[in-house]
Write an enzyme that holds these catalytic residues in place. Structure first.
Site, PDB file in Angstrom:
ATOM      1  N   TRP A 113     -24.995  39.124  32.572  1.00 32.69           N
ATOM      2  CA  TRP A 113     -24.430  37.927  33.203  1.00 32.69           C
ATOM      3  C   TRP A 113     -23.005  38.267  33.633  1.00 32.69           C
ATOM      4  O   TRP A 113     -22.192  38.663  32.808  1.00 32.69           O
ATOM      5  CB  TRP A 113     -24.392  36.711  32.262  1.00 32.69           C
ATOM      6  N   GLU A 153     -29.162  37.095  34.165  1.00 32.85           N
ATOM      7  CA  GLU A 153     -28.955  35.647  34.038  1.00 32.85           C
ATOM      8  C   GLU A 153     -28.186  35.098  35.230  1.00 32.85           C
ATOM      9  O   GLU A 153     -27.054  35.498  35.484  1.00 32.85           O
ATOM     10  CB  GLU A 153     -28.172  35.398  32.733  1.00 32.85           C
ATOM     11  N   LYS A 167     -26.551  31.898  37.673  1.00 30.92           N
ATOM     12  CA  LYS A 167     -25.722  30.730  37.408  1.00 30.92           C
ATOM     13  C   LYS A 167     -25.435  29.990  38.709  1.00 30.92           C
ATOM     14  O   LYS A 167     -25.497  30.568  39.790  1.00 30.92           O
ATOM     15  CB  LYS A 167     -24.419  31.199  36.758  1.00 30.92           C
ATOM     16  N   ASP A 175     -30.778  30.187  31.689  1.00 32.46           N
ATOM     17  CA  ASP A 175     -29.856  29.447  30.818  1.00 32.46           C
ATOM     18  C   ASP A 175     -29.928  28.015  31.320  1.00 32.46           C
ATOM     19  O   ASP A 175     -29.632  27.747  32.488  1.00 32.46           O
ATOM     20  CB  ASP A 175     -28.440  30.036  30.963  1.00 32.46           C
ATOM     21  N   HIS A 222     -27.331  26.277  33.565  1.00 38.28           N
ATOM     22  CA  HIS A 222     -26.947  26.906  34.831  1.00 38.28           C
ATOM     23  C   HIS A 222     -27.637  26.354  36.067  1.00 38.28           C
ATOM     24  O   HIS A 222     -27.757  27.045  37.068  1.00 38.28           O
ATOM     25  CB  HIS A 222     -27.195  28.417  34.752  1.00 38.28           C
ATOM     26  N   HIS A 265     -31.707  31.254  27.458  1.00 46.01           N
ATOM     27  CA  HIS A 265     -30.496  30.869  26.737  1.00 46.01           C
ATOM     28  C   HIS A 265     -30.564  29.374  26.592  1.00 46.01           C
ATOM     29  O   HIS A 265     -30.452  28.650  27.586  1.00 46.01           O
ATOM     30  CB  HIS A 265     -29.238  31.223  27.551  1.00 46.01           C
ATOM     31  N   ASP A 305     -21.832  22.953  32.828  1.00 50.95           N
ATOM     32  CA  ASP A 305     -22.293  23.971  31.882  1.00 50.95           C
ATOM     33  C   ASP A 305     -21.303  24.061  30.720  1.00 50.95           C
ATOM     34  O   ASP A 305     -20.655  25.073  30.521  1.00 50.95           O
ATOM     35  CB  ASP A 305     -22.390  25.311  32.638  1.00 50.95           C
ATOM     36  N   ASP A 351     -21.713  24.038  27.472  1.00 51.48           N
ATOM     37  CA  ASP A 351     -22.116  24.745  26.266  1.00 51.48           C
ATOM     38  C   ASP A 351     -21.853  23.969  24.990  1.00 51.48           C
ATOM     39  O   ASP A 351     -21.320  24.502  24.013  1.00 51.48           O
ATOM     40  CB  ASP A 351     -21.480  26.141  26.224  1.00 51.48           C
ATOM     41  N   ASP A 386     -27.205  29.901  23.209  1.00 53.74           N
ATOM     42  CA  ASP A 386     -25.935  30.249  23.857  1.00 53.74           C
ATOM     43  C   ASP A 386     -25.079  28.998  24.017  1.00 53.74           C
ATOM     44  O   ASP A 386     -25.289  28.219  24.947  1.00 53.74           O
ATOM     45  CB  ASP A 386     -26.209  30.878  25.235  1.00 53.74           C
TER      46      ASP A 386
HETATM   47  C1  RNT Z   1     -22.147  32.055  30.928  1.00 55.44           C
HETATM   48  C2  RNT Z   1     -23.465  32.537  30.465  1.00 55.44           C
HETATM   49  C3  RNT Z   1     -23.431  33.662  29.479  1.00 55.44           C
HETATM   50  C4  RNT Z   1     -22.371  33.490  28.431  1.00 55.44           C
HETATM   51  C5  RNT Z   1     -22.438  34.526  27.334  1.00 55.44           C
HETATM   52  C6  RNT Z   1     -21.275  34.443  26.434  1.00 55.44           C
HETATM   53  O1  RNT Z   1     -22.215  30.923  31.693  1.00 55.44           O
HETATM   54  O2  RNT Z   1     -24.211  31.481  29.941  1.00 55.44           O
HETATM   55  O3  RNT Z   1     -24.683  33.820  28.910  1.00 55.44           O
HETATM   56  O4  RNT Z   1     -22.436  32.230  27.858  1.00 55.44           O
HETATM   57  O5  RNT Z   1     -22.569  35.770  27.891  1.00 55.44           O
HETATM   58 ZN    ZN Z   2     -26.053  32.000  28.967  1.00 57.10          ZN
END
Ligand code: RNT
Ligand code: ZN
Length: 414
Positions: free
Chosen positions: A181, A222, A224, A255, A258, A282, A290, A292, A322
């Site tokens: 990523w 990954e 985004k 993810d 994303h 993820h 996003d 998290d 994640d």
């Molecule tokens: C970032 C991605 C990625 C990170 C990690 C820490 O938007 O989700 O996976 O969260 O690499």
């Molecule tokens: Zn991620």
């Protein structure tokens, strides 16, 4: 076996669901827990905060600052999470004994401590190159930079990480997932969208030309939508990586933070599974963006897990977490999110997928909706409690007692 479980077992049996089988399947299904919730993605390079459009907010006391502390915190979290676990590392968690080793120079020996840790606990290890929080991120770009020296550095970093993952796979007897990523993107309207994507493609071609043992490494990428400060253009977009992965027989990673908030990531699984052997995940929780947040047992998580089971893809979907919240107790944050993944998976394993699919195919939509809604109030909690009992972790909120004690004895002394 408790009386309540016996009763729940009967209830589920009546709709054709075998709770014993569900428990058994779940206990064998690995979930890769990300190490970075433990220290706000800081790592051990002695640097400041994160860059690349991702950030942990909050300043809860007791953050782990050494490998020993992070391992100790992980042990506490793991003791409260049922099921089979893996550990997901990032390159900045290299243990170099105080020596400065730049990211393109990283070697398996810098992860020996983690391999020992994993071996002692029967864990598999996964790996992420770290493409952010470093001076070689130039104008927000890494593998797609117009500067060949910058690209070289990040290509070499990725290659180093794939060798480290190969070492994980060899030592631990289970393949290591390497997730690419990159934060690359632009804040404002691009003049050239093709150039950076073409360079990213070339960088990836060079990276994957490096041969590593396929029994030891699984490569994934990954995508985004956008990041903070990179709102207008993301080089590694969904279409870019989905095509790259499909064409090169690599794995695509979803993810769920994303994508557009109204987009269902669960809906993507069946399409991806028809064209690739494996899909990686993820799991996270985005609030408005996003962000998290710690994973909650919400409808989107339940739907994602339902889809994995309904597609009969338990051995084809590689599940990882994640998220990073620094505003609450970090060890508890790990436990809350990981237990919710386990709960959602168990919930999904207790759905009579085949008979619901038959109702759909027979056009019996009234019965289908009636059944889908009835299942929601089946005695899931009693099966969960039995699963936790067998896994030797607390079933209910009692696990917070361990967190309180650990906070007092360990975290508050830091
Ligand atoms: C970032 C991605 C990625 C990170 C990690 C820490 O938007 O989700 O996976 O969260 O690499
Ligand atoms: Zn991620």
């Amino acid at each position: 076996m408790s009386e309540r479980y016996a009763y729940a077992q009967q209830q589920y049996q009546a709709i054709g669901v075998d709770t014993e089988q569900a428990i058994e399947k779940l206990s064998r299904l690995p979930v890769s827990i990300h190490c970075w919730q433990g220290d706000d993605l800081t790592g051990f390079e002695n640097r400041g905060g994160t860059s690349g459009g991702i950030l942990a907010t909050g300043n809860f006391p007791g953050r782990a600052t050494t490998p020993e502390q992070l391992m100790q915190d992980l042990d506490t979290a793991f003791s409260l999470i049922p099921g089979k676990k893996r550990l997901n590392l990032h390159a900045v968690y290299a243990v170099t004994g105080g020596k400065k080793v730049d990211r393109d120079q990283l070697l398996p020996e810098h992860f020996e401590a983690w391999v020992e840790y994993a071996k002692a606990r029967g864990l598999g290890l996964d790996m992420n190159p770290t493409y952010f929080s470093h001076e070689k991120v130039k104008d927000g770009l890494t593998l797609s930079s117009p500067d060949p020296e910058v690209r070289r550095f990040w290509i070499d970093h990725t290659k180093a990480c794939r060798k480290i993952a190969e070492y994980f796979g060899k030592e631990l007897g289970t393949p290591s997932l390497v997730d690419v990523w990159i934060p690359d993107g632009l804040k404002d309207v691009p003049a050239d969208r093709m150039g950076p994507r073409k360079r990213l493609k070339e960088s990836l071609d060079e990276i994957y030309a490096q041969k590593v043992d396929p029994h030891c490494v699984i490569d994934c990428m990954e995508a985004k939508l956008f990041g903070i400060g990179v709102e207008s253009y993301t080089v590694g977009s969904h279409e870019f990586y989905m095509n790259y992965a499909a064409k090169n027989d690599l794995v695509y990673l979803i993810d769920n933070g994303h994508f557009h908030p109204t987009e269902s990531c669960a809906d993507k699984l069946s399409s991806l599974l028809l064209f690739s052997d494996k899909v990686a995940l993820h799991l996270t929780r985005g609030v408005r963006w996003d962000s998290d947040h710690v994973i909650a047992l919400d409808d989107s998580l339940k739907e994602m897990c339902r889809e994995i089971v309904a597609c009969d893809a338990l051995d084809r979907v590689i599940i990882g977490s994640d998220y990073f919240d620094a505003s609450i107790n970090r060890v508890a944050a790990w436990v809350i999110g990981a237990r919710n993944i386990q709960k959602a998976l168990l919930y999904a394993l207790l759905i009579p997928h085949a008979s619901l699919a038959a109702l759909q195919d027979e056009g019996r939509f009234t019965e289908l909706l009636a059944m889908q809604e009835e299942i929601k109030t089946f005695p899931f909690t009693d099966v969960w409690a039995e699963y936790c009992r067998r896994m030797k972790v607390p079933a209910g909120p009692d696990w917070m007692k361990t967190i309180h004690a650990y906070t007092e004895e360990v975290l508050s002394q830091r």
